[in-house]
Design an enzyme around this catalytic site. Sequence first.
Site, PDB file in Angstrom:
ATOM      1  N   PHE A 251       0.836  -1.202   0.000  1.00 12.16           N
ATOM      2  CA  PHE A 251       0.000   0.000   0.000  1.00 12.16           C
ATOM      3  C   PHE A 251       0.868   1.247   0.000  1.00 12.16           C
ATOM      4  O   PHE A 251       1.833   1.352   0.752  1.00 12.16           O
ATOM      5  CB  PHE A 251      -0.939  -0.011   1.208  1.00 12.16           C
ATOM      6  CG  PHE A 251      -2.115  -0.936   1.018  1.00 12.16           C
ATOM      7  CD1 PHE A 251      -3.284  -0.470   0.434  1.00 12.16           C
ATOM      8  CD2 PHE A 251      -2.043  -2.259   1.391  1.00 12.16           C
ATOM      9  CE1 PHE A 251      -4.363  -1.316   0.224  1.00 12.16           C
ATOM     10  CE2 PHE A 251      -3.110  -3.120   1.202  1.00 12.16           C
ATOM     11  CZ  PHE A 251      -4.276  -2.649   0.622  1.00 12.16           C
ATOM     12  N   ALA A 275       3.283  -3.016   9.840  1.00 12.62           N
ATOM     13  CA  ALA A 275       2.869  -3.601   8.561  1.00 12.62           C
ATOM     14  C   ALA A 275       3.958  -3.475   7.505  1.00 12.62           C
ATOM     15  O   ALA A 275       3.992  -4.257   6.541  1.00 12.62           O
ATOM     16  CB  ALA A 275       1.581  -2.943   8.074  1.00 12.62           C
ATOM     17  N   GLY A 279       5.744  -6.146   4.520  1.00 10.78           N
ATOM     18  CA  GLY A 279       5.638  -5.774   3.122  1.00 10.78           C
ATOM     19  C   GLY A 279       4.224  -5.422   2.714  1.00 10.78           C
ATOM     20  O   GLY A 279       3.939  -5.246   1.531  1.00 10.78           O
ATOM     21  N   LYS A 280       3.319  -5.316   3.680  1.00 12.75           N
ATOM     22  CA  LYS A 280       1.936  -4.942   3.363  1.00 12.75           C
ATOM     23  C   LYS A 280       1.864  -3.469   2.964  1.00 12.75           C
ATOM     24  O   LYS A 280       1.040  -3.077   2.135  1.00 12.75           O
ATOM     25  CB  LYS A 280       1.032  -5.205   4.563  1.00 12.75           C
ATOM     26  CG  LYS A 280       0.954  -6.676   4.971  1.00 12.75           C
ATOM     27  CD  LYS A 280       0.162  -6.860   6.262  1.00 12.75           C
ATOM     28  CE  LYS A 280       0.101  -8.321   6.669  1.00 12.75           C
ATOM     29  NZ  LYS A 280      -0.623  -8.516   7.952  1.00 12.75           N
ATOM     30  N   ILE A 281       2.690  -2.666   3.583  1.00 10.60           N
ATOM     31  CA  ILE A 281       2.810  -1.249   3.267  1.00 10.60           C
ATOM     32  C   ILE A 281       4.225  -1.008   2.769  1.00 10.60           C
ATOM     33  O   ILE A 281       5.190  -1.538   3.337  1.00 10.60           O
ATOM     34  CB  ILE A 281       2.511  -0.388   4.504  1.00 10.60           C
ATOM     35  CG1 ILE A 281       1.046  -0.558   4.910  1.00 10.60           C
ATOM     36  CG2 ILE A 281       2.813   1.077   4.255  1.00 10.60           C
ATOM     37  CD1 ILE A 281       0.685   0.175   6.177  1.00 10.60           C
TER      38      ILE A 281
END
Length: 311
Positions: A251, A275, A279-281
Amino acid sequence: MSQKCSDAVTQIHLRPGMTVGELVDAMGGAGAYNGGSLAEAVSITERMFTDPATTRFFGLAGAMVPAGMGGIVSDLLDAGYIDILVSTGANLTHDVIEAIGCHHYHGTEICDDVDLRHDEINRIYDVYLPTEAFEEFEEYMQGVYSDLPDGSVLSISDLLRRIGGSLDSGILATAARKEIPVYCPAVQDSMIGLQYWLFSQTNKVTIDAFADMKPLMNRCFAAEKAGAFIVGGGVPKNFILQSMLMTENGFTYAVQLTGDRPDLGGLSGATLDEARSWGKITEEARAVTVYGDATITLPLLIAATLERLAA
């Protein structure tokens, strides 16, 4: 690394007639604590809403519709600022209850809950909901479910689209009219799910819990950028943030409104910086968490953002 004192705190001066946007700008000048975070959240949300390359996810958890916040979500859907909505089943249940003409009522947390039980009143902190509303909800939902073709297989979002298409107002109605997908991965954990189970005892309609994954992943892989606006935490937050893990991207924008603590290890209070480690953000993402009651922070944040967008 040495630190410098170069950006002074600006004292806030209030005046009659200030707009919400002006108030938030003043809070940004002060820049301290969650007031400063709220001002930063407005800047990030404005960018998220105006970046044409961004696919915008909105997560809705907590008892937001009973508290009157559902109208904000419906208006954002109608204005085109939400591309994908992920919600708890409870919020969607209360959305339907409002849409069929029932209401949530002002109450008090200072009460005898046994007396409320005897009076057939259900309490959500200081909000009351008569049991009669659930009776009307049951009758309505069974009517909607009875129109489902026997032997059909539907995804959860298909089911919610059919429910929304039967309504004239609210979150599900607006999403259906605007053809915006609504995902509810824990729909079983709600009255919508319980009413479907009741219907399924005498009818052969299958809800495929995994059928939503392909269209969701297609949107994620196709997204040049992604933004997440998360109210509360729980399943909607995780469902949104993990959705980009299968892609090479994370994201680019993220705003979280929560009242939960990060040091207890729960997802609802977990920081957005945490996060990044998954690696989500992305490492470069603009992200901020605003701690506080979302019935305060959400209206202020969205009102200030819309004011900027209208300027």
